[in-house]
Write a protein that holds these residues in place. Structure first.
Motif, PDB file in Angstrom:
ATOM      1  N   VAL A  37       0.842  -1.195   0.000  1.00  0.00           N
ATOM      2  CA  VAL A  37       0.000   0.000   0.000  1.00  0.00           C
ATOM      3  C   VAL A  37       0.882   1.251   0.000  1.00  0.00           C
ATOM      4  O   VAL A  37       0.562   2.251  -0.655  1.00  0.00           O
ATOM      5  N   PHE A  38       1.987   1.197   0.700  1.00  0.00           N
ATOM      6  CA  PHE A  38       2.900   2.338   0.753  1.00  0.00           C
ATOM      7  C   PHE A  38       3.632   2.513  -0.579  1.00  0.00           C
ATOM      8  O   PHE A  38       3.945   3.637  -0.976  1.00  0.00           O
ATOM      9  N   PHE A  39       3.894   1.411  -1.278  1.00  0.00           N
ATOM     10  CA  PHE A  39       4.490   1.518  -2.613  1.00  0.00           C
ATOM     11  C   PHE A  39       3.474   2.126  -3.588  1.00  0.00           C
ATOM     12  O   PHE A  39       3.830   2.935  -4.441  1.00  0.00           O
ATOM     13  N   SER A  40       2.207   1.720  -3.445  1.00  0.00           N
ATOM     14  CA  SER A  40       1.145   2.296  -4.282  1.00  0.00           C
ATOM     15  C   SER A  40       1.039   3.793  -4.053  1.00  0.00           C
ATOM     16  O   SER A  40       0.906   4.572  -5.000  1.00  0.00           O
ATOM     17  N   PHE A  91      -7.025   8.268  -4.454  1.00  0.00           N
ATOM     18  CA  PHE A  91      -6.448   6.922  -4.421  1.00  0.00           C
ATOM     19  C   PHE A  91      -5.805   6.598  -3.075  1.00  0.00           C
ATOM     20  O   PHE A  91      -5.800   5.435  -2.647  1.00  0.00           O
ATOM     21  N   ILE A  92      -5.269   7.602  -2.394  1.00  0.00           N
ATOM     22  CA  ILE A  92      -4.735   7.356  -1.047  1.00  0.00           C
ATOM     23  C   ILE A  92      -5.856   6.968  -0.097  1.00  0.00           C
ATOM     24  O   ILE A  92      -5.733   6.020   0.698  1.00  0.00           O
ATOM     25  N   ILE A  93      -6.983   7.680  -0.171  1.00  0.00           N
ATOM     26  CA  ILE A  93      -8.128   7.351   0.695  1.00  0.00           C
ATOM     27  C   ILE A  93      -8.656   5.948   0.378  1.00  0.00           C
ATOM     28  O   ILE A  93      -8.980   5.176   1.290  1.00  0.00           O
ATOM     29  N   ALA A 121      -7.524  -0.878   5.880  1.00  0.00           N
ATOM     30  CA  ALA A 121      -8.195  -1.031   7.176  1.00  0.00           C
ATOM     31  C   ALA A 121      -9.073  -2.279   7.186  1.00  0.00           C
ATOM     32  O   ALA A 121      -9.104  -3.037   8.166  1.00  0.00           O
ATOM     33  N   ILE A 122      -9.786  -2.503   6.082  1.00  0.00           N
ATOM     34  CA  ILE A 122     -10.646  -3.692   5.986  1.00  0.00           C
ATOM     35  C   ILE A 122      -9.789  -4.957   5.983  1.00  0.00           C
ATOM     36  O   ILE A 122     -10.120  -5.950   6.655  1.00  0.00           O
ATOM     37  N   GLN A 123      -8.672  -4.928   5.252  1.00  0.00           N
ATOM     38  CA  GLN A 123      -7.798  -6.103   5.185  1.00  0.00           C
ATOM     39  C   GLN A 123      -7.169  -6.416   6.534  1.00  0.00           C
ATOM     40  O   GLN A 123      -7.066  -7.588   6.926  1.00  0.00           O
ATOM     41  N   ILE A 124      -6.742  -5.397   7.253  1.00  0.00           N
ATOM     42  CA  ILE A 124      -6.139  -5.611   8.574  1.00  0.00           C
ATOM     43  C   ILE A 124      -7.152  -6.249   9.519  1.00  0.00           C
ATOM     44  O   ILE A 124      -6.839  -7.200  10.251  1.00  0.00           O
TER      45      ILE A 124
END
Length: 294
Positions: free
Chosen positions: A109-112, A142-144, A151-154
């Protein structure tokens, strides 16, 4: 716990690696295999090297907007360290599984986010008229989306680990994880489409260097996207099914694409290719006010 584990009929137990009698040990190895020590070590080595180079470029070119790559690399290193612990110490440990899963799933996600900043910088260089939206709006949309998906994945990943630890049905937790991944696949596909449309519309004003740079960033984006699609397919099939229980898929479709993306972003670092004074950025007289994301 031993009596409870004796009733488990589904899942992988390594006969060569007895289950440690600890509260943190699940009755089965949740990975579906004992994680490879070689993959863990290779991951740590490659990402440590990449971290050093990205830190050097970050300080040299002062591309602070690209610092999320550093955060992602730190998370990758931590994730693979936990896979090494699982490989050598306790593959049954729920805490090791959750920690490595959390870090390795969230790191891209941080690379994205870093890739999102690149299109913002390019729009400022080439011109707003070639972009579907303003660079600031594109960046935040796209950041949001990534924050929501993560958050859903975690939440889903934590619930999956808890469910297996408590010997409960993980279906609901897996569906939550699946929803987060599906949303991420959709939002990143929209980003790639926006990036392709932008570079296509601006193709006549892009200099040779910027065309090569754009192609490289697209390759990095597709590598991250391939990894996200794999995670979606793996989760849709279900934990302890074929994709998740064969480490070759993890190595080829999770580990390798992220390594490719990270190292592509080293050579085609925006500080080297989009920095102020960089020649051949555009082939016509296009004005640029700033090279930072707006």
């Amino acid at each position: 716990m031993a009596d409870d584990c004796s009733r488990i009929t589904y899942g992988y137990v390594d006969p060569n690696f007895p289950r440690p009698d600890t509260d943190d040990s699940a009755c089965i190895i949740i990975y579906g295999y004992v994680p490879s020590l070689a993959v863990g070590l290779l991951g740590v080595i490659l990402f440590v090297v990449a971290l050093g180079i990205h830190l050097f470029y970050l300080l040299r070119y002062r591309t602070w907007y690209f610092s999320t790559v550093v955060v992602g690399l730190v998370m990758e290193i931590i994730g693979y360290l936990f896979r090494i612990l699982a490989s050598k110490k306790n593959p049954y440990a729920v805490s090791y599984f959750v920690a490595q899963y959390f870090c390795i799933v969230v790191a891209p996600v941080f690379f994205s986010a870093a890739i999102y900043t690149i299109i913002s910088v390019m729009i400022n260089i080439v011109g707003r008229k070639y972009a579907p939206l303003s660079p600031k709006v594109l960046l935040w949309i796209f950041i949001i989306c990534d924050v929501v998906a993560t958050a859903i994945q975690i939440t889903g990943a934590a619930l999956v680990g808890t469910a297996y630890s408590d010997q409960k049905d993980p279906t609901t937790a897996n569906n939550i994880l699946l929803a987060g991944l599906a949303f991420q696949v959709f939002s990143f596909a929209v980003f790639i489409l926006c990036f392709v449309l932008f570079t296509f519309k601006a193709r006549r004003v892009l200099g040779r260097d910027l065309k090569v740079f754009s192609t490289a960033i697209l390759v990095a984006s597709l590598a991250v996207y391939l990894r996200t699609i794999f995670r979606l397919a793996e989760t849709a099939e279900g934990l302890l099914e074929y994709l998740s229980t064969h480490e070759v898929f993890f190595g080829c479709l999770e580990f390798l694409p992220i390594v490719v993306a990270v190292y592509v972003l080293i050579y085609w670092h925006p500080g080297r290719w989009l920095g102020k004074g960089r020649p051949c950025a555009i082939s016509q007289d296009e004005s640029t006010v700033d090279h930072e994301p707006k």
